[in-house]
Every structure is written in C-alpha cells, then in structure tokens.
Scaffold this motif. Structure first.
Motif, PDB file in Angstrom:
ATOM      1  N   TYR A  57      34.770  18.853  33.293  1.00 34.82           N
ATOM      2  CA  TYR A  57      34.378  19.622  32.812  1.00 34.82           C
ATOM      3  C   TYR A  57      33.026  20.335  31.558  1.00 34.82           C
ATOM      4  N   GLY A  58      32.008  19.958  31.372  1.00 36.62           N
ATOM      5  CA  GLY A  58      30.750  19.643  31.059  1.00 36.62           C
ATOM      6  C   GLY A  58      30.489  18.828  30.538  1.00 36.62           C
ATOM      7  N   GLN A  59      30.621  17.564  29.107  1.00 39.03           N
ATOM      8  CA  GLN A  59      30.590  16.731  29.320  1.00 39.03           C
ATOM      9  C   GLN A  59      31.727  15.321  29.272  1.00 39.03           C
ATOM     10  N   THR A  60      32.025  16.397  29.513  1.00 40.00           N
ATOM     11  CA  THR A  60      34.064  15.346  29.741  1.00 40.00           C
ATOM     12  C   THR A  60      34.839  14.979  31.406  1.00 40.00           C
ATOM     13  N   ARG A  61      33.540  14.228  31.555  1.00 40.59           N
ATOM     14  CA  ARG A  61      34.001  13.928  33.632  1.00 40.59           C
ATOM     15  C   ARG A  61      35.714  13.115  32.877  1.00 40.59           C
ATOM     16  N   VAL A  62      36.284  13.360  34.106  1.00 39.39           N
ATOM     17  CA  VAL A  62      37.584  13.505  34.466  1.00 39.39           C
ATOM     18  C   VAL A  62      37.131  12.253  35.623  1.00 39.39           C
ATOM     19  N   VAL A  63      36.430  12.574  36.944  1.00 37.91           N
ATOM     20  CA  VAL A  63      36.644  12.082  38.442  1.00 37.91           C
ATOM     21  C   VAL A  63      35.350  11.300  38.486  1.00 37.91           C
ATOM     22  N   ALA A 100      45.695  12.632  36.064  1.00 39.01           N
ATOM     23  CA  ALA A 100      45.276  12.163  36.941  1.00 39.01           C
ATOM     24  C   ALA A 100      43.719  12.135  37.285  1.00 39.01           C
ATOM     25  N   GLY A 101      43.507  14.204  37.440  1.00 39.80           N
ATOM     26  CA  GLY A 101      42.143  14.545  37.504  1.00 39.80           C
ATOM     27  C   GLY A 101      42.541  15.332  39.061  1.00 39.80           C
ATOM     28  N   LYS A 102      43.272  15.186  39.738  1.00 37.96           N
ATOM     29  CA  LYS A 102      43.883  15.475  41.393  1.00 37.96           C
ATOM     30  C   LYS A 102      43.554  17.201  40.917  1.00 37.96           C
ATOM     31  N   ASN A 128      43.358   8.220  36.474  1.00 39.66           N
ATOM     32  CA  ASN A 128      42.009   7.765  35.860  1.00 39.66           C
ATOM     33  C   ASN A 128      41.136   8.516  36.576  1.00 39.66           C
ATOM     34  N   GLY A 129      41.291   9.428  37.566  1.00 38.60           N
ATOM     35  CA  GLY A 129      40.347   9.954  37.971  1.00 38.60           C
ATOM     36  C   GLY A 129      39.250   9.531  39.143  1.00 38.60           C
TER      37      GLY A 129
END
Length: 239
Positions: free
Chosen positions: A16-22, A43-45, A214-215
């Motif tokens: 989401y924007g600058q926030t990486r999750v995957v 977890a990133g699902k 953790n993605g």
C-alpha cells in the motif's frame, strides 16, 4: 502438482503506497483442485489476493494468468479473462436485492450472454438465495451474504476463483457448508485459490498449500505433507 499452471506469481512485490507487504513472493496455482494459502493475520494473504485481481498495483515481479502477463491489466480485464475474487468480508451491495447483486456479477462481456442460465445455476447451488431473491442483501444473515458473494463470483464464469477468508465470522455449521461447497465446485472442475484461517479443514480440501509469513513463502508442498510435517505445523500454523 501435475497439471499445467493457470496462475504464476514470480517474485511479486506489493503493498500500500510506500508500505510493502508482499516481498518477492512466488507461487503457482495449477489447473483443477484447491491451492491453499495459509498464514497468520497480517501475513500478507489479503494483500496478495488484492494484487492478483488488480485492486492493488504490482510493485515488482510478474503475474501470468493462462500464460499471459497480467501485471498491468486492469481489474475488469482480469475478470473478463476469468480471474475472479470473492473478497474478505463479503462486500455485497447492501441496498440491492439478491437478484441484482447476482446480475452485477455477470455483466462482463464473456458471461453476459448466459446471465439467466448462470443465475439459475447459482440458485440451484444456493436454494436459500432463490427464496430470498427479492430481499435486500443487508437483510441476509452472514452465511447467506457469503453465499451471495460466492454466487456473484460464479456469475462471472471464473476459470480461477480467489476465495479470501470465506468462513470468517461464520457460525461453525455455516463454515462447514462453505467447505462442502468448495468440494462441490472443485468436483465440477473449478480451480480455487483459498486463503483461510481454518487450517485443518483447508488442508483437508486442498491439493497443494503455501504457508505465508511476513509477505514471503515460508513453506510449500502437497497439502497432505504440509498437514503432516510437525515442524511446519508448530512453527507456522499454530497446530
């Protein structure tokens, strides 16, 4: 997994924007059966599911569906190609009737010619929706809304259905109905990618499983092997 891949995810980066999750996640979904996506909340699902269907942009890596690069395709084009998400939280249109919700699910150009037949198919699968056809969606129980969300997804004639937490918040008896439905749909030839918190039942219906932490993919393999590996069960699945 013996059949051809219908979906290939190659080192995907998303968020989401600058926030990486995957973070560089790779997986394959093969034609037929259920591929399970397991992992704790956060977890990133869901981020992965939203990226697959085009609701979030691909920030890195590649997505291929039926051999075609879809990384830049819009969400509606992915639905047209047969990639359909049933989102977490159901997300039905609350003030529209059951019938109107289903009609909206079948508006893509490929499915539209069979709108009536597909509504009848959904009503055959979910007799309760037929009984409540004229009711507003917000008057349905949580389980009935989940039926409607899945029915709306089926209206688009998916080749791959992404099911994100379909039993979340449901009574146990209704959750059992959802898993029975998963078995029925796969027996009829539909391919599913299923993200679920109910690890036991998910591994029971799945052919292959990926554990996300953790993605990233922390473990993967045939569902029976994932279910039987005590290290994976304890480290990632809380079993």
């Amino acid at each position: 997994m013996s059949s051809n891949p219908i979906l290939e995810v190659d080192r995907l980066v998303a968020g989401y924007g600058q926030t990486r999750v995957v973070h560089g996640l790779s997986l394959e979904v093969r034609q037929g059966g259920v591929t399970a996506l397991l992992g704790a909340n956060g977890a990133g699902k869901t981020t992965l599911m939203k990226t697959l269907c085009g609701l979030l942009p691909v920030q890195g890596g590649a997505l291929r569906f039926l051999g075609e690069d879809i990384g830049r395709s819009t969400a509606d084009k992915r639905v047209l190609s047969g990639l359909v998400l049933v989102p977490e939280g159901r997300m039905v249109f609350p003030t529209l009737s059951v019938h109107e919700n289903l009609r909206l699910g079948g508006i893509n150009q490929r499915a539209r010619p069979r709108l009536r037949q597909n509504i009848e198919r959904v009503f055959d699968i979910f007799p309760r929706l037929r009984e409540r056809s004229s009711q507003q969606a917000m008057t349905l129980s949580g389980g009935e809304q989940q039926m409607l969300a899945i029915g709306r997804g089926l209206m688009a004639e998916p080749k791959l259905m992404l099911l994100d937490e379909p039993t979340l918040g449901l009574a146990p008896v209704m959750a059992l109905e959802i898993f029975a439905l998963v078995r029925r749909l796969t027996a009829e030839g539909l391919t599913l990618l299923l993200a679920e918190q109910d690890v036991h039942r998910t591994l029971d219906v799945a052919t292959h499983a990926y554990v996300v932490e953790n993605g990233r993919v922390a473990a993967e393999g045939p569902a029976a092997e994932i279910a039987g590996d005590p290290r994976i069960r304890q480290a990632y699945l809380g079993l």
